[in-house]
Design a protein around this motif. Structure first.
Motif, PDB file in Angstrom:
ATOM      1  N   GLY A  99      39.039  32.886  33.323  1.00  0.00           N
ATOM      2  CA  GLY A  99      39.448  32.222  34.413  1.00  0.00           C
ATOM      3  C   GLY A  99      40.421  31.177  34.448  1.00  0.00           C
ATOM      4  O   GLY A  99      40.677  30.688  35.469  1.00  0.00           O
ATOM      5  N   LEU A 100      40.810  30.854  33.508  1.00  0.00           N
ATOM      6  CA  LEU A 100      41.511  29.419  33.196  1.00  0.00           C
ATOM      7  C   LEU A 100      43.023  29.917  33.982  1.00  0.00           C
ATOM      8  O   LEU A 100      43.486  28.834  34.402  1.00  0.00           O
ATOM      9  CB  LEU A 100      41.884  29.122  31.876  1.00  0.00           C
ATOM     10  N   LEU A 107      40.149  38.572  40.978  1.00  0.00           N
ATOM     11  CA  LEU A 107      39.234  39.240  40.214  1.00  0.00           C
ATOM     12  C   LEU A 107      39.926  40.788  40.454  1.00  0.00           C
ATOM     13  O   LEU A 107      39.445  41.933  41.108  1.00  0.00           O
ATOM     14  CB  LEU A 107      38.124  39.279  41.250  1.00  0.00           C
ATOM     15  N   GLU A 108      40.916  40.857  39.372  1.00  0.00           N
ATOM     16  CA  GLU A 108      41.475  42.131  39.288  1.00  0.00           C
ATOM     17  C   GLU A 108      40.577  43.375  38.798  1.00  0.00           C
ATOM     18  O   GLU A 108      39.682  43.084  38.085  1.00  0.00           O
ATOM     19  CB  GLU A 108      42.484  42.130  37.925  1.00  0.00           C
ATOM     20  N   GLY A 109      40.594  44.315  39.572  1.00  0.00           N
ATOM     21  CA  GLY A 109      39.742  45.507  39.186  1.00  0.00           C
ATOM     22  C   GLY A 109      38.526  45.482  40.105  1.00  0.00           C
ATOM     23  O   GLY A 109      37.726  46.514  40.264  1.00  0.00           O
ATOM     24  N   VAL A 110      38.289  44.467  41.008  1.00  0.00           N
ATOM     25  CA  VAL A 110      36.915  44.474  41.585  1.00  0.00           C
ATOM     26  C   VAL A 110      37.355  44.718  43.301  1.00  0.00           C
ATOM     27  O   VAL A 110      38.481  44.369  43.634  1.00  0.00           O
ATOM     28  CB  VAL A 110      36.334  43.430  41.696  1.00  0.00           C
ATOM     29  N   ASP A 111      36.722  45.786  43.768  1.00  0.00           N
ATOM     30  CA  ASP A 111      37.088  46.363  45.119  1.00  0.00           C
ATOM     31  C   ASP A 111      36.747  45.729  46.031  1.00  0.00           C
ATOM     32  O   ASP A 111      35.446  45.394  46.553  1.00  0.00           O
ATOM     33  CB  ASP A 111      36.422  47.815  45.467  1.00  0.00           C
ATOM     34  N   TYR A 112      37.785  44.966  46.763  1.00  0.00           N
ATOM     35  CA  TYR A 112      37.815  44.002  47.892  1.00  0.00           C
ATOM     36  C   TYR A 112      36.841  44.437  49.056  1.00  0.00           C
ATOM     37  O   TYR A 112      35.893  43.855  49.575  1.00  0.00           O
ATOM     38  CB  TYR A 112      38.913  43.378  48.368  1.00  0.00           C
ATOM     39  N   ASP A 113      37.116  45.625  49.524  1.00  0.00           N
ATOM     40  CA  ASP A 113      36.471  46.176  50.778  1.00  0.00           C
ATOM     41  C   ASP A 113      34.930  46.544  50.426  1.00  0.00           C
ATOM     42  O   ASP A 113      34.181  46.371  51.283  1.00  0.00           O
ATOM     43  CB  ASP A 113      37.191  47.591  51.382  1.00  0.00           C
ATOM     44  N   GLN A 157      32.258  36.126  38.267  1.00  0.00           N
ATOM     45  CA  GLN A 157      33.306  36.474  39.199  1.00  0.00           C
ATOM     46  C   GLN A 157      33.112  35.602  40.209  1.00  0.00           C
ATOM     47  O   GLN A 157      33.984  35.061  40.883  1.00  0.00           O
ATOM     48  CB  GLN A 157      33.061  37.845  39.827  1.00  0.00           C
ATOM     49  N   VAL A 158      31.722  34.815  40.663  1.00  0.00           N
ATOM     50  CA  VAL A 158      31.797  33.966  41.912  1.00  0.00           C
ATOM     51  C   VAL A 158      32.473  32.645  41.421  1.00  0.00           C
ATOM     52  O   VAL A 158      33.486  32.019  42.198  1.00  0.00           O
ATOM     53  CB  VAL A 158      30.416  33.597  42.057  1.00  0.00           C
ATOM     54  N   ASN A 159      32.366  32.248  40.019  1.00  0.00           N
ATOM     55  CA  ASN A 159      32.903  30.975  39.469  1.00  0.00           C
ATOM     56  C   ASN A 159      34.472  31.066  39.656  1.00  0.00           C
ATOM     57  O   ASN A 159      35.159  30.305  39.932  1.00  0.00           O
ATOM     58  CB  ASN A 159      32.476  30.939  38.041  1.00  0.00           C
ATOM     59  N   ILE A 160      34.685  32.306  39.026  1.00  0.00           N
ATOM     60  CA  ILE A 160      36.541  32.524  39.072  1.00  0.00           C
ATOM     61  C   ILE A 160      37.186  32.363  40.522  1.00  0.00           C
ATOM     62  O   ILE A 160      38.000  31.882  40.587  1.00  0.00           O
ATOM     63  CB  ILE A 160      36.714  33.761  38.235  1.00  0.00           C
TER      64      ILE A 160
END
Length: 218
Positions: A21-22, A91-97, A110-113
């Motif tokens: 996350g940094l 969030l690379e790789g997480v499907d936005y839709d 993921q919420v934190n990032i």
């Protein structure tokens, strides 16, 4: 990485962000990041994070409104123009839709990032809209970042004008003179009322601090 820097970042708002996350916090080499900036980011995150709560699945942030407001994480509004880019960069790789449609959840990590990516972007917004941001006391910076996070700073040209003229006390009063604040109790939005009052009061404290500083410099 400097041990103190890493420890400070990992402690940010109590989140276990980890190295992944940094890179979303800073564009430059982490080894050269000033610890003062890390400390301020931690304060901004704790302050803004205290108002929004956190959700791992999409929800309607304002169910009483006629327009659906899909939101996830810590106040990340999925209907915002820059939402998809911020989301996909963080969030690379997480499907936005799939997230927006409620088909998949976000993990706590993921919420934190996503929150840290949002916070960094809105810090930059506050710095752009109020060019003298760096010279504000910390109380004022906290308010400005949170106002940028909510969109209040961008949608209130009169407040920005007063801030940029150094008329902080007047800006604080003008900021609270918002329809959503004035109607908050009627609309059952006590949390929003409390948040706007908190930002207003921080700006008033900022005005007092600057006035004292000017007097001492005479």
């Amino acid at each position: 990485m400097h041990k103190t820097l890493k420890k400070s970042l990992l402690a940010l708002t109590g989140f276990t962000v980890g190295f992944i996350g940094l890179k979303y916090l800073f564009r430059k080499d982490l080894a050269n990041v000033e610890l003062r900036l890390i400390d301020e980011m931690q304060i901004f995150a704790e302050y803004t994070g205290s108002f929004d709560g956190r959700r791992n699945k999409v929800y309607d942030a304002n169910p009483s409104a006629t327009v659906y407001e899909p939101t996830i994480g810590i106040g990340h509004y999925l209907g915002a123009p820059r939402s998809k880019k911020t989301f996909e960069d963080a969030l690379e790789g997480v499907d936005y839709d799939s997230v927006k449609n409620g088909k998949i959840f976000l993990t706590d990590k993921q919420v934190n990032i996503l929150f840290l990516a949002d916070l960094k972007r809105h810090l930059e917004v506050a710095q752009r809209l109020v060019p003298d941001f760096k010279n504000f006391p910390l109380n004022g910076k906290k308010a400005l970042v949170d106002m940028a996070y909510r969109g209040d700073l961008a949608d209130s040209p009169k407040t920005r004008e007063l801030l940029n003229k150094g008329r902080i006390r007047e800006a604080a009063i003008e900021y609270a003179n918002r329809e959503e604040y004035l109607n908050a109790e009627i609309n059952g939005m006590g949390g929003l009322k409390k948040r706007i009052e908190s930002n207003r009061d921080l700006l008033l404290k900022c005005a007092c601090s600057l006035a004292t500083q000017r007097s001492s410099n005479r």
